[in-house]
Design an enzyme around this catalytic site. Sequence first.
Site, PDB file in Angstrom:
ATOM      1  N   SER A   1       0.840  -1.178   0.000  1.00 35.05           N
ATOM      2  CA  SER A   1       0.000   0.000   0.000  1.00 35.05           C
ATOM      3  C   SER A   1       0.886   1.243   0.000  1.00 35.05           C
ATOM      4  CB  SER A   1      -0.934  -0.054   1.212  1.00 35.05           C
ATOM      5  OG  SER A   1      -1.978   0.854   1.075  1.00 35.05           O
TER       6      SER A   1
ATOM      7  N   ASP B   1      -8.510  -5.369  -6.049  1.00 32.12           N
ATOM      8  CA  ASP B   1      -8.010  -4.413  -5.065  1.00 32.12           C
ATOM      9  C   ASP B   1      -8.135  -2.998  -5.652  1.00 32.12           C
ATOM     10  OD1 ASP B   1      -6.557  -2.802  -3.378  1.00 32.12           O
ATOM     11  OD2 ASP B   1      -4.753  -4.045  -3.378  1.00 32.12           O
TER      12      ASP B   1
ATOM     13  N   HIS C   1      -7.450  -5.806  -0.815  1.00 32.89           N
ATOM     14  CA  HIS C   1      -6.242  -5.012  -0.581  1.00 32.89           C
ATOM     15  C   HIS C   1      -5.399  -5.598   0.550  1.00 32.89           C
ATOM     16  CE1 HIS C   1      -3.601  -1.609  -0.535  1.00 32.89           C
ATOM     17  NE2 HIS C   1      -3.924  -1.269   0.690  1.00 32.89           N
TER      18      HIS C   1
END
Length: 628
Positions: free
Chosen positions: A473, A552, A610
Amino acid sequence: MRLQTTPETILTLLSSVNIVTAACECGYQLRDTGARYTHQIYNDFTVSPDVTGLNKNPASANFTRDWTVQSWSAGTSDLIPISRRNDEANVYIQDGTLVMRQMGYSDADRRANRSVSIAAIQSTGQDFLHGSFRSVFKISDDHGSVGGFFWYHNDTNEIDVEVLTKEPNDTTIHYTSHPFTNPAASYPATLTKPWTEYQEHRFDWHPGNITFYQGARAVHYTTANVPKVAGNMQMNLWANGNEWSGTPSKTNVTMNVKNILFYYNTTASEAGTDQAFNQACSKAGGASSKTICKDTDPEVKVSGAGVQRSSPTIALLLTMMATFLSYLLAISADLLAKFNLAEQFAAAAYCPSNNNSPGNRLACSSGNCPLVEAANTITSTEFQNSLVTDVTGYVAVDSTNSLIVVAFRGSESVRNYLADANFPATATDICDGCTADAGFWNSWREARGGVLAAVNKAITQNPSFSILSVGHSLGGAIADFAAAEIRKMGHPASLVRFPLLSALPLLSREERYQLTRVHAKYTFGAPRIAGPKLSTFITNQGNNYRITHFDDPVPRLPPILLNFVHISPEYWITTGNGVPVTTNDVNGPIEGAVNFAGNTHTTAFDLPAHGWYFGNISACYPGDKLEV
């Protein structure tokens, strides 16, 4: 990964092939996009005998099961100066192709106000709702005709692939989603070879978007005028003298079609109410790798409607070819192992015990980094709570695997989220004229001094070790910058990224999957961080592994419209959440700073996707509170 196509490799594959007997009871899955469909139609004209009078000839039963030759006429208007007539005699099978013919239109025909004799076919099925539609064809170089391959519901719900033979450039093709009045709905593309040569034309229609392909290469993506209703498929060759078609050719024009292949859903199957499909799938034991065929599997092309079943010899050859192709498309077990290790180094950055106690061995209290814990990995620097952006992570030395690991945590604090949301572009000092997302760049600037000093010290003490940069991320975004700068210092680095997570495995160019003194970057679920120039700069450094997971949403941010793009290439995990990942579940490498063959073509907002890559990547972080 790409398998070496040596004679020994081919012999090994051929000797291990078994005839596949699956019947695709639970549908089809595309290997390049991961999309699944319930139905399939395949027409291979290269194995068909010569046939005329297709609508009524018993020898054309395979064709008429899926198609009808059109025989309607259309008159003139203020914008259409010449009438046209679809003649059944203009569609026939000859020399292994379906031939569609537009008859030459002479000056005498024009003076007599005769109609142009043209050709069209329409699918017998009227219920195509989303799918992947493909055909291999060519059109003769006779100016004054339009060749079309398209889906149709009505004039305001239509998806077109069209060639205009009047155009001087024989590599121009037009992609349109009607109504044509929307400028964003039409796109003229350039083919890699002339439309007078055989090539595959394809469009994939998903809820909310359409992607047009040339062969396996995605060339145009649009969200304009995307149909929401079912319709039919058509192919035609026509002219009517209007501005689009131009003056009809005085000589015959032909479109030669080698094959047509559709994977698609229907209104019922899209809603889950297709009883015949549901019962067949359930009877076969439910959805599995045995009942869902990949589009490279031989069953897809020997059992589809519109083609006779192949002989056992041909089936065997097709099976061997498909098996060989599957090896070409899958990543290696060695690369999968490296992805797993890099992901666990990224996961360890979420553990508070690895952020505030340098000199200790890496560990994950949640048990999601066993490979890291099994290695002798000692942190040399740990960092957290930087003043503005709260950059968090560590630099560690793994003496078991001879690695220097640079890892960054994803977003877990208010300051992290503010950095994520800071989308304006800003100049960087990585390369001249290179811009990046301001929030991600400022995060790296806060950590840069300490991280680079720690890396230099670790390299001095361990000169033979490889460098690995990782992150998930936000951490993947920061790992991109870290990898670029470490490489500029003269230390080859590999970059592996997971949405907002980066990792740099050390791989040499000569021995692609051998760990050597090189800086590799692995990111997981990382967002777009760069302008086109910076993306090209980091991509050209090499050893980048940008890993994404099915739908995601984070890798789709910031929007492309803001001129942010990805680092290439992408490796796209096509399985769902909580499912173990195998070599066949990762598509890659998918090249391009902007590509629509991986995560970008998805539209769902699946936040759990995610957090799940090769495991629950952020499981170590206490999830009951948000830091400031």
